[in-house]
Design an enzyme around this catalytic site. Structure first.
Site: not given
Ligand code: GDP
Ligand code: IMO
Ligand code: MG
Length: 426
Positions: A13, A16, A40-41, A222
């Site tokens: 998270d 990415k 979840g991207h 991840q």
């Molecule tokens: P990912 O899994 O690495 O793609 O990240 P996620 O989408 O799960 O979580 C990142 C969260 O931070 C999302 O809700 C993005 O919209 C948000 N986000 C990304 N970059 C920034 C930033 O620079 N500032 C803020 N406030 N939010 C951001």
């Molecule tokens: P993105 O790509 C954050 C965590 C889960 C759990 C562990 C194992 O959005 O960054 P799994 O479902 O793979 O068996 O879970 O890994 N986890 C993540 N945490 N971002 C993710 O993906 C994750 N995918 C798995 O919360 O601790």
């Molecule tokens: Mg994510």
């Protein structure tokens, strides 16, 4: 041009999705190399917020081809609902999205096995997203799995039945109730729809594209601290999230890798169980969670929050061979008087500056350096020269400690809220 890799350096998270979307105009092809719908991207642009689970984050840009690589595990139901949402938004998914025949399928029973395994672990549970990831990779390495290419074979249903029979036997050892009849129709329906999409041998496709001088970006899911080998085992995911995963998950040889973009938040978060040395349990932790909207994009769970952990970041830089760092969510720290950054740990009475084998909280506590915070709102800035001096000092400090240039500083979730720090490198 070599293949560039973009991956998370913490516990996922990191942002990415946003950055792949920002960088995609530079690339002809974006390929996901591991993970599945546990990811979840999130992307934000033109007032739209969109979360991708299996589909690469390059899908919204005009001409880019997006590949789901052999290292990914696919849940047909989740994938088809992602595709439907994109079609509704006017994305020409059929011509832009290609699938590796070698990607493994998540069966409904894999999800059940995930849930049964977590329930059996009780307090020791991993905190899995329960999307069937672990059981699917277990069947892959156990040489029992079903692959996407199998759905075109006349023997597919028989293979499916044989695997489900094995799963039922395992489930019978758990006190776990389920009704497979409720799950199978939508799964087979999604499989039928998937048959109409283009399957490729992605290793051939990518290497041919490489030879034809196409630019390729590999997108990780991840984060490095969730890697099956180098993460905080057993509280990890079931794939290699590090740079090497791009080689095995797309069929790219190591000598073809170019830049390795390592993404990290200006602080840390973790969702699910497992050690988190710099975790905050106080109001500052709540403030970071609320300012950063730190709630899981897949499960909605509140993310645990804490200060930036430099020994952990350096470890991730090392195992990935990161060539440039991208700092995300700097805006979330605005308003804090003091920012702490962990530079070493107290570990069994000694001071160490590396991440040890076991970093359970009872063995290790962080040692912090304190830095001055900033008040200025960063979210409307469009030039790196506008950032406050104390943020600049924070960035310089991290750069010096890691020895890797920080080329992008993200100051908000939208595509446009991205400050380029070293234009010559990005
Ligand atoms: P990912 O899994 O690495 O793609 O990240 P996620 O989408 O799960 O979580 C990142 C969260 O931070 C999302 O809700 C993005 O919209 C948000 N986000 C990304 N970059 C920034 C930033 O620079 N500032 C803020 N406030 N939010 C951001
Ligand atoms: P993105 O790509 C954050 C965590 C889960 C759990 C562990 C194992 O959005 O960054 P799994 O479902 O793979 O068996 O879970 O890994 N986890 C993540 N945490 N971002 C993710 O993906 C994750 N995918 C798995 O919360 O601790
Ligand atoms: Mg994510």
């Amino acid at each position: 041009m070599k293949v560039d890799v973009l991956l998370g350096l913490q516990w996922g998270d990191e942002g990415k999705g946003k950055i792949v979307d920002v960088l995609t105009p530079k690339y002809d092809i974006v390929g996901r190399f591991q993970g599945g719908p546990n990811a979840g991207h999130t992307l934000e642009f033109n007032g739209i917020k969109h979360v991708l689970r299996t589909i690469p984050s390059g899908i919204f840009h005009g001409n880019s081809i997006n590949i789901i690589g052999n290292g990914v595990v696919i849940d047909p139901v989740v994938l088809m609902s992602e595709i439907e949402a994109l079609i509704k938004m006017g994305v020409d998914v059929r011509s832009k999205l290609l699938f590796s025949k070698r990607a493994h399928l998540i069966l409904p029973t894999h999800r059940l096995l995930d849930a049964a395994s977590e329930a059996a672990k009780g307090k020791e549970k991993i905190g899995s997203t329960l999307k069937g990831i672990g059981p699917t990779y277990m069947d892959k390495t156990g040489r029992n799995g079903l692959r996407l290419g199998d759905i075109m074979l006349p023997t597919f249903k028989a293979k499916y039945d044989a695997l489900v029979e094995k799963h039922k036997q395992i489930l019978s050892h758990h006190q776990f109730e389920y009704n497979l009849n409720d799950m199978e129709p939508e799964w087979f329906n999604a499989v039928d729809q998937l048959k109409t999409y283009t399957q490729i041998e992605s290793e051939h496709y990518i290497n041919e594209a490489f030879n034809n001088k196409k630019s390729i970006l590999a997108e990780g899911a991840q984060g490095s601290l969730l890697d099956i080998d180098f993460g905080s085992y057993p509280f990890v995911t079931s794939s290699n999230t590090i740079c090497a995963g791009a080689c095995t998950g797309l069929g790219i040889a190591p000598n073809k890798i170019g830049k390795v973009y390592g993404i990290f938040k200006a602080y840390c978060t973790r969702v699910g169980s497992g050690p988190f040395p710099t975790e905050l349990f106080d109001e500052t932790g709540d403030q970071i969670r609320n300012n950063g909207r730190e709630f899981g994009s897949v499960t909605g769970r509140p993310r645990r929050t804490g200060w930036l952990d430099l020994p952990a970041l350096k470890y991730a830089v090392m195992v990935n061979g990161v060539t440039e760092l991208l700092m995300m969510k700097a805006d979330v720290l605005t308003g804090l008087d003091t920012i702490k950054v962990c530079t070493a740990y107290k570990y069994q009475g000694e001071t160490i500056n590396y991440l040890p084998y076991d970093y359970s909280p009872e063995l290790l506590s962080p040692i912090y350096t304190e830095m001055k915070g900033w008040d200025k709102d960063l979210t409307g800035m469009n030039d790196i020269n506008q950032i406050p001096e104390s943020l600049s000092n924070y960035i310089d400090f991290i750069e010096k400690e890691t020895g890797v240039p920080i080329t992008i500083v993200s100051v908000g979730p939208d595509r446009t809220q991205t400050l380029i720090r070293k234009k010559e490198l990005v």
